[in-house]
Design an enzyme around this catalytic site. Structure first.
Site, mmCIF file in Angstrom:
data_model
loop_
_atom_site.group_PDB
_atom_site.id
_atom_site.type_symbol
_atom_site.label_atom_id
_atom_site.label_comp_id
_atom_site.label_asym_id
_atom_site.label_seq_id
_atom_site.Cartn_x
_atom_site.Cartn_y
_atom_site.Cartn_z
ATOM 1 N N SER A 124 4.896 2.807 7.873
ATOM 2 C CA SER A 124 4.524 1.606 7.135
ATOM 3 C C SER A 124 5.653 1.171 6.216
ATOM 4 O O SER A 124 6.160 1.958 5.417
ATOM 5 C CB SER A 124 3.263 1.866 6.315
ATOM 6 O OG SER A 124 2.786 0.675 5.766
ATOM 7 N N HIS B 192 0.809 -1.214 0.000
ATOM 8 C CA HIS B 192 0.000 0.000 0.000
ATOM 9 C C HIS B 192 0.843 1.265 0.000
ATOM 10 O O HIS B 192 0.341 2.346 -0.282
ATOM 11 C CB HIS B 192 -1.011 -0.001 1.158
ATOM 12 C CG HIS B 192 -0.414 0.001 2.518
ATOM 13 N ND1 HIS B 192 -0.421 -1.091 3.348
ATOM 14 C CD2 HIS B 192 0.194 0.975 3.222
ATOM 15 C CE1 HIS B 192 0.149 -0.792 4.505
ATOM 16 N NE2 HIS B 192 0.531 0.462 4.443
ATOM 17 N N ASP C 233 0.567 -7.620 1.558
ATOM 18 C CA ASP C 233 0.897 -6.201 1.693
ATOM 19 C C ASP C 233 2.402 -5.952 1.673
ATOM 20 O O ASP C 233 2.928 -5.184 2.465
ATOM 21 C CB ASP C 233 0.292 -5.625 2.976
ATOM 22 C CG ASP C 233 0.184 -4.101 2.922
ATOM 23 O OD1 ASP C 233 0.478 -3.528 1.862
ATOM 24 O OD2 ASP C 233 -0.186 -3.500 3.936
#
Length: 382
Positions: free
Chosen positions: A240, A132, A162
């Site tokens: 992230s 993402h 992911d």
């Protein structure tokens, strides 16, 4: 399969908007009590339907087994390495952490729209980050801890786990040291290193412990992360794709999600286990994409009644078998209870999905069946 989700908690993404570098981006508008992902885009399709064949397991009643004899597999934990202090870990790990800037190429100029973090895999310029993060724009740059900036090429991305791999052409890179989650327990020290809020000046370090293991984190209606490491090491917007390391400075996970309630960030972070990271990135580097194992069963967590009238999870009960699937060809039958996969104990549906994600495809797996002989199966590619 039983799943318990925390009320009024949201898992939100960790990509930072370039227009507000010192403020976390607003979370996508969703009803209170939903689980969201960590960065600008929410990804990770649930594997329950595609990989093992149990689609709407939350609404299925539990399977109860009366005093089933279940084989419990004991695995020895590896010998602990010498723990380092956070200062030494920072000196070791920070050179391996990068900022990933995503955006667009406008007339030869890079226009940044968001940022995340990444971890150097090797000296060839390969960097792991979150899917993402990588999908946040049609162009990307990587900023090394010493301030050098490079254009990045997307080698491949896997929405299911992911994870994504970027590549830069740079010298003097410091790869992260890969560790293992096998020795982790609740309370084990953890350190998160990433690029929160897209701040200039290099990566940030925060210290915490393992709060829980094997978490299922639902970040959207069809978006589920399995086997996640929960930590209280502070993780915030922009982290992230960063690293979660153990007390020796070895990578144990890639930071992927945080818990947010209606009053703000709750100090709950989640990382994708290093074993999944290692397998998926290796496949992406070899082929440009990642595959996942498909058994072809519809299953649910099986429970055994205890002497005092309670219930405990003891495996995965096979509710049905898909025709012409690896499971049917191997001889798995409705009513079988899977208790281990390659000597790794399986007590819940989440356990089975997590181990399949770690294992992948391409080899024979041994499934232990309660009260029966082991079954060898070669998963298909999903």
């Amino acid at each position: 399969m039983q799943t318990n989700h925390t009320t009024h908690t949201t898992f939100t993404s960790e990509t930072t908007s370039s227009g507000s570098r010192h403020r976390a981006p607003s979370a996508p508008r969703r009803a209170p009590g939903r689980f969201l992902a960590l960065t600008s885009a929410l990804v990770l399709a649930g594997v329950v339907g595609g990989l093992v064949g149990a689609a709407t397991h939350e609404d299925q009643p539990p399977v109860v087994i009366e005093q089933t004899q279940v084989r419990h597999v004991q695995t020895a934990a590896p010998a602990a390495a010498s723990a380092l202090d956070p200062v030494t870990i920072g000196e070791t790990v920070i050179p391996s952490i990068v900022t990933v800037e995503v955006g667009s190429d406008s007339g030869g100029s890079f226009v940044q729209t968001g940022s995340g973090s990444g971890v150097v895999l090797d000296r060839n310029g390969n960097i792991v980050t979150n899917h993402h993060v990588a999908e946040g724009g049609d162009a990307a740059r990587v900023v090394l801890s010493d301030g050098r900036i490079y254009e990045a090429e997307l080698i491949g991305s896997d929405e299911l786990t992911d994870l994504a791999v970027l590549r830069i052409s740079a010298s003097g890179l410091e790869p992260i040291t890969f560790g293992t989650t096998d020795g982790l327990t609740v309370g084990s020290p953890t350190i998160a290193v990433g690029s929160p809020l897209g701040l200039d000046g290099g990566p940030s370090l925060s210290v915490g412990v393992v709060s829980a293991l094997g978490r299922e984190v639902q970040t959207g209606p069809n978006t589920v992360l399995y086997g996640m490491i929960q930590t209280d090491a502070p993780i915030t917007s922009g982290s992230s794709g960063g690293s979660l390391v153990d007390s020796t400075g070895a990578l144990v996970g890639i930071t992927t999600a945080v818990g947010v309630s209606n009053i703000g960030v709750e100090g709950i972070g989640f990382a994708t286990p290093v074993e999944i990271v290692e397998r998926v990135t290796a496949e992406i580097l070899a082929t440009g994409s990642a595959t996942h194992a498909l058994l072809g069963i519809n299953g649910a967590t099986a429970y055994e009644t205890t002497d005092d009238g309670g219930m405990k999870p003891v495996g995965v009960a096979v509710r049905s078998v898909v025709a012409a699937s690896p499971a049917s060809e191997a001889g798995i039958s409705t009513g079988d209870v899977i208790t281990a996969l390659d000597d790794v104990e399986i007590t819940t549906m989440d356990d089975l999905i997590t181990e399949l994600r770690r294992t992948g495809t391409g080899r024979v797996l041994e499934l232990s069946i309660a009260g029966g002989d082991p079954i060898l199966v070669i998963p298909a590619t999903a």
